[in-house]
Motif scaffolding. Structure first.
Motif, PDB file in Angstrom:
ATOM      1  N   GLN A  64       4.901   3.225   5.541  1.00 16.30           N
ATOM      2  CA  GLN A  64       4.057   2.371   4.939  1.00 16.30           C
ATOM      3  C   GLN A  64       4.876   1.122   4.478  1.00 16.30           C
ATOM      4  O   GLN A  64       6.030   1.175   3.893  1.00 16.30           O
ATOM      5  CB  GLN A  64       3.305   3.043   3.639  1.00 16.30           C
ATOM      6  CG  GLN A  64       2.169   3.946   4.171  1.00 16.30           C
ATOM      7  CD  GLN A  64       1.557   4.630   3.174  1.00 16.30           C
ATOM      8  OE1 GLN A  64       2.237   4.917   2.119  1.00 16.30           O
ATOM      9  NE2 GLN A  64       0.298   4.728   3.278  1.00 16.30           N
TER      10      GLN A  64
ATOM     11  N   ARG B 293      -4.861   2.170  -0.717  1.00 14.00           N
ATOM     12  CA  ARG B 293      -4.989   1.968   0.570  1.00 14.00           C
ATOM     13  C   ARG B 293      -5.272   0.564   0.732  1.00 14.00           C
ATOM     14  O   ARG B 293      -6.009  -0.079  -0.113  1.00 14.00           O
ATOM     15  CB  ARG B 293      -6.175   2.761   1.152  1.00 14.00           C
ATOM     16  CG  ARG B 293      -5.740   4.117   1.151  1.00 14.00           C
ATOM     17  CD  ARG B 293      -4.566   4.506   2.172  1.00 14.00           C
ATOM     18  NE  ARG B 293      -4.182   5.786   2.366  1.00 14.00           N
ATOM     19  CZ  ARG B 293      -3.134   6.307   2.988  1.00 14.00           C
ATOM     20  NH1 ARG B 293      -2.244   5.530   3.663  1.00 14.00           N
ATOM     21  NH2 ARG B 293      -2.907   7.822   2.998  1.00 14.00           N
TER      22      ARG B 293
ATOM     23  N   LYS C  21      -7.433  -1.054   2.875  1.00 20.13           N
ATOM     24  CA  LYS C  21      -8.588  -1.268   3.059  1.00 20.13           C
ATOM     25  C   LYS C  21      -9.550  -1.160   1.506  1.00 20.13           C
ATOM     26  O   LYS C  21     -10.596  -1.693   1.756  1.00 20.13           O
ATOM     27  CB  LYS C  21      -9.279  -0.271   4.029  1.00 20.13           C
ATOM     28  CG  LYS C  21      -9.102   1.215   3.497  1.00 20.13           C
ATOM     29  CD  LYS C  21      -9.475   2.487   4.590  1.00 20.13           C
ATOM     30  CE  LYS C  21      -9.664   3.622   3.731  1.00 20.13           C
ATOM     31  NZ  LYS C  21      -9.967   4.877   4.788  1.00 20.13           N
TER      32      LYS C  21
ATOM     33  N   GLN D 223       0.821  -1.176   0.052  1.00 19.12           N
ATOM     34  CA  GLN D 223      -0.043  -0.015   0.129  1.00 19.12           C
ATOM     35  C   GLN D 223       1.003   1.131  -0.185  1.00 19.12           C
ATOM     36  O   GLN D 223       2.133   1.029   0.407  1.00 19.12           O
ATOM     37  CB  GLN D 223      -0.842  -0.058   1.102  1.00 19.12           C
ATOM     38  CG  GLN D 223      -0.321   0.204   2.507  1.00 19.12           C
ATOM     39  CD  GLN D 223      -1.245   0.222   3.626  1.00 19.12           C
ATOM     40  OE1 GLN D 223      -2.220   0.842   3.647  1.00 19.12           O
ATOM     41  NE2 GLN D 223      -0.952  -0.290   4.883  1.00 19.12           N
TER      42      GLN D 223
ATOM     43  N   GLU E  13       0.246   5.966  -0.758  1.00 14.27           N
ATOM     44  CA  GLU E  13      -0.713   6.913  -0.248  1.00 14.27           C
ATOM     45  C   GLU E  13      -1.766   7.005  -1.446  1.00 14.27           C
ATOM     46  O   GLU E  13      -3.009   7.471  -1.302  1.00 14.27           O
ATOM     47  CB  GLU E  13       0.049   8.263  -0.516  1.00 14.27           C
ATOM     48  CG  GLU E  13       0.794   8.653   0.434  1.00 14.27           C
ATOM     49  CD  GLU E  13       2.169   8.035   0.417  1.00 14.27           C
ATOM     50  OE1 GLU E  13       2.540   7.359  -0.650  1.00 14.27           O
ATOM     51  OE2 GLU E  13       3.055   8.248   1.124  1.00 14.27           O
TER      52      GLU E  13
END
Length: 436
Positions: A335, A243, A245, A238, A240
């Motif tokens: 990340q 994502r 989710k 992931q 920016e």
């Protein structure tokens, strides 16, 4: 004016890094291997290297199998068995390494036919083409490392120095230029390409990147089946713009691409599936028979990491900087830091569970070489963080540590025989190795 010339030189080297490195790599590899007989255990086509190479004979030179010397298996480290009744070479190793070497083998074969050399498939001539292949993929790895670091740092000089440090400060050097018939440099190329191209795919969901990534993962799996769980990097990556989710929704929206990716993945596996079916009548076959991950209840993690007999950190202590980078990344919520840790923990646990946790004759923990594309990012994070400290002391300390690691690594490489002649915790033998 002088500063401008230096910037131009750095940019030139950055642009042609891999091309400039390739002839140097070939020189280093030929220099390392030319001292030994072709059937010496230092040869690229010996032991594991011979097992991978046997696929090239099976697929492209099957007409010579019946004419191979009766002791060819013993001469090359007992990595395969010649079945003269079926006219096939049987091996427990998988075919991904051979797939990546194939263009070089075929080019060598073409030149041999044109020139009328009529070289034996196990001759020095064909061994050299394996060396050329390893050097080519090592140069591609250097290029991909460079691009991965530049994406992170936006600094041309750092993107030149950090990959170079990784190459000469770890056991990459050994598996690129010494044991270049082993699978590790080829797996590392697949992993480096996956790490580099994964963000490209998620940024535009391009069909070409999706096909490339699934093909690379398939080749990685038939290089070493345990490479399969590196697919976690692609699945859970992931940034920016992408994502985690939203990942399930992303794949639902691009389900046609996913189906195509599965087809490409299976096509990449097809040389192995074909070979197993031809040999056993089964498409899926566990070729290692009685060898397996028998220590999964009590993995030899200490041995794997610290033992003088091929312990990962004992032979590549420069990896400590990458570990520091992972800690910095988790602390600063960088990340994919958790993803990196997850993949490394799974890899270490699985590999430390293998029936032979020191992995035999090797230089350091060879099964971790392919994971260096994952570690180049936290390694860079640590270097950048330490270099940003407003004090000369940490900069001097990290520079001395890196320099020491490189000098010791190169010195050991040129003394090391290919096997550690001591037991798991024989520190006297390790110190002797350092002293020499």
């Amino acid at each position: 004016m002088q500063h401008k010339k230096i910037k131009v030189l750095i940019h030139f080297i950055y642009r042609y890094y891999a091309i400039l490195a390739l002839p140097i790599f070939i020189f280093l590899a030929l220099n390392r291997t030319s001292r030994f007989d072709n059937f010496d255990y230092h040869s690229p086509v010996f032991s594991d290297g011979a097992g991978y190479y046997s696929y090239l004979v099976n697929f492209f030179a099957a007409d010579v199998i019946s004419d191979l010397p009766t002791n060819i298996s013993q001469l090359t480290g007992d990595a395969f068995n010649v079945n003269r009744e079926k006219n096939i070479i049987e091996t427990k190793y998988t075919s991904g390494t051979a797939v990546l070497i194939t263009p070089f083998f075929l080019l060598g074969n073409l030149i041999d036919n044109i020139t009328g050399g009529n070289e034996d498939v196990f001759s020095r001539y064909y061994t050299n083409w394996v060396i050329f292949a390893a050097c080519f993929y090592a140069a591609l790895c250097l290029l991909l490392f460079q691009k991965i670091v530049f994406r992170l740092t936006k600094n041309h000089l750092m993107s030149l120095l950090i990959p170079l440090i990784f190459f000469i400060g770890t056991n990459i050097y050994f598996y690129a230029f010494d044991h270049c018939g082993f699978s590790h440099i080829y797996s590392m190329f697949c992993f480096a390409a996956i790490v580099y191209f994964t963000p490209n795919f998620y940024n535009n969901a391009s069909i070409k990147y999706f096909m490339l990534l699934f093909f690379l993962l398939g080749i990685a799996v038939i290089c070493r089946p345990t490479n399969a769980f590196f697919g976690l990097y692609f699945l859970f990556y992931q940034d920016e713009t992408c994502r985690l989710k939203n990942r399930i929704r992303f794949f639902i929206n691009n389900y046609k691409l996913l189906l195509l990716g599965v087809i490409i993945f299976i096509l990449a596996l097809s040389p192995q599936l074909y070979y197993w079916h031809n040999l056993t009548g089964k498409f899926i076959y566990y070729s290692y028979t009685d060898e397996g991950f028998t220590n999964w209840k009590s993995p030899y993690i200490n041995t794997f990491l610290f033992s003088p007999l091929n312990g990962w950190l004992a032979y590549s202590p420069i990896i400590i900087i990458a570990i520091i980078g992972i800690i910095i990344g988790i602390k600063n919520k960088v990340q994919n830091s958790i993803l990196t840790v997850t993949i490394l923990v799974i890899a270490i646990y699985v590999f430390a569970s293998w029936w032979c946790p020191n992995y035999g004759c090797a230089y350091g923990m060879r099964v971790m070489v392919e994971y260096y594309p994952l570690l180049i990012i936290p390694f860079s994070v640590a270097i950048i963080k330490i270099w940003s400290i407003n004090s000369h002391i940490p900069k001097i300390m990290i520079s001395l540590f890196i320099l020491t690691c490189i000098i010791v690594n190169i010195d050991m490489l040129y003394y090391y025989d290919g096997c550690f002649y001591g037991n798991d915790w024989d520190w006297k033998a390790y110190v002797k190795l350092l002293e020499n």
